[in-house]
Design an enzyme around this catalytic site. Sequence first.
Site, short mmCIF file in Angstrom:
data_model
loop_
_atom_site.label_atom_id
_atom_site.label_comp_id
_atom_site.label_asym_id
_atom_site.label_seq_id
_atom_site.Cartn_x
_atom_site.Cartn_y
_atom_site.Cartn_z
N GLU A 159 1.47 1.31 2.94
CA GLU A 159 1.93 2.03 1.76
C GLU A 159 1.20 3.35 1.55
O GLU A 159 0.40 3.49 0.62
CB GLU A 159 1.81 1.16 0.49
CG GLU A 159 2.66 -0.07 0.53
CD GLU A 159 2.71 -0.80 -0.80
OE1 GLU A 159 2.02 -0.38 -1.74
OE2 GLU A 159 3.45 -1.79 -0.91
N GLU A 358 5.92 -7.35 3.14
CA GLU A 358 5.51 -7.89 1.84
C GLU A 358 6.73 -8.04 0.96
O GLU A 358 7.61 -7.17 0.95
CB GLU A 358 4.52 -6.96 1.12
CG GLU A 358 3.15 -6.90 1.73
CD GLU A 358 2.19 -6.02 0.93
OE1 GLU A 358 2.31 -5.92 -0.31
OE2 GLU A 358 1.32 -5.41 1.57
C1 BG6 Z 1 1.46 -3.89 -2.38
C2 BG6 Z 1 0.17 -3.92 -1.62
O1 BG6 Z 1 1.55 -2.67 -2.97
O2 BG6 Z 1 1.63 -4.75 -3.43
C3 BG6 Z 1 -0.67 -5.16 -1.82
O3 BG6 Z 1 0.34 -3.62 -0.28
C4 BG6 Z 1 -0.60 -5.57 -3.27
O4 BG6 Z 1 -1.97 -4.88 -1.40
C5 BG6 Z 1 0.85 -5.91 -3.59
O5 BG6 Z 1 -1.44 -6.63 -3.60
C6 BG6 Z 1 1.06 -6.42 -4.99
O6 BG6 Z 1 0.56 -5.50 -5.91
P1 BG6 Z 1 -0.53 -5.91 -6.97
O7 BG6 Z 1 -0.92 -4.64 -7.62
O8 BG6 Z 1 0.15 -6.86 -7.87
O9 BG6 Z 1 -1.66 -6.55 -6.25
#
Ligand code: BG6
Length: 459
Positions: A159, A358
């Site tokens: 990202e 993800e």
């Molecule tokens: C993504 C990242 O943006 O979202 C992760 O690659 C992150 O590292 C995930 O944990 C969820 O976001 P957050 O802020 O809820 O942890």
Amino acid sequence: MRNTDFLWGASTSAFQVEGGFGEGNKGLATTDTRKVPEGMADTKIAADHYHHWKEDVELMAELGMKCYRMGFSWSRIMPDATMEINEEGLAFYDQLIDALIDKGIEPLVTLYHFECPQALVDAFGGWLDRRMIDAYVKYAKVCFEHFKGRIRYWVTVNEQLIATAAGDLNGNHETDPKQSLKNVYQMSYHVSVAEHMAFNLLRQIDPIAKIGPVCSIQVVYPLTSRNEDAMAAWQAEEIMEFSLLDMSVRGRYSPFVTHYLKAHGLFPSVREEDDEILRQTVPDFIGVNYYFSVCAKKHEGEINYHQPPFWINDLYDIVANPCLEKTEWMDMGVDPMGLRIGMEKIYNRYQLPMIVTENGMAVSEKLDEEGKIHDDYRISYLRAHIEQLEILEDEGIPVFGYCPWSFMDVVSSHQGFNKRYGLVFIDRTETDAKDCARVKKDSFYWYQGVIKNNGIGDH
Ligand code: BG6
């Protein structure tokens, strides 16, 4: 899925699971040094994967994972600004990678997932300075050479959007909001040059291995049917997503983005020789992170500098979609179809294979009296998103894997440990790490069935 080699996996990142603060000669990362609000978990212990990795690999095998999307911590491998290799750091990853391979689990490794070695921020300011390009390439070379033949999928940067926007992660502590925004685009340009050098390097060192970026896909709908809002939504996607992916794949900004950056004094300072580097290589695949979609409307009034950097502009305002159901942690709502819309657009633009690196649902969870987590909401979320992937596959779009976020509960990037995404519960609170015992949630068993079935089917 019809593809019997589909990589069913799950995801984590180093700083969000490892812990092992200062152990094995690990250097400090920005994620170690940043100030965490009182009462919120930091990364010192995280999910204590550093000490539980064997048990975690056993659980991954029990789940049936074909792939584990994980990260390396740069500051564990190169603790200080001399960039000397820390053998203990490499040894930690050696045993983990070997254990995964032994279980038939394909490691897909992210070189840079948000955390920046603090020593490099202290030495020259991190990504804002061109010296970071050489530092990153040096680090990538060590990893590619050391893990040659063992790691077949590499991610350059997770990202780029957030990695360059979040000052607490990249060390951009500029207080003037206009300069800070300019810095974000400059850092991002350096990331792009470094990324292309890494593509090129891997092809020389390990031509069998594949490499690509992981993009936080931005799916933006017009808030109304007004043509101005449709234009705002298009511009938002061009700036927030395609300005970065165009650099990763085509090595240049689109005419619209070039014009926008120049007109706003945001165009980065570049060198003539960069062009060749940027255009000589194309990634093998694109990793897609997707959580939610947003709406945009034509910008009105003063520019609001107190919002995420890529939302700061005089063209569009980003708002939540009024048609979507919101949940405790998902304040933009849940939109499985958005995943398909976003991936269709990426494929049409670049024609590269994609993997979902993800996708997940955050909920505050506690063990019930029987010591269980009945997360039917997460099962519904994952099912609805996988269904959209199955449609993409039916259309003939090359999607080669799916890795929900996250394999286990992790420290959120900015919001502590109550915000849980895992298939495996980690028994700890924000302030008490307890023993970080692992407890399989209902979603673990459900996903195990999906993997066995190679898809949702009637599951
Ligand atoms: C993504 C990242 O943006 O979202 C992760 O690659 C992150 O590292 C995930 O944990 C969820 O976001 P957050 O802020 O809820 O942890």
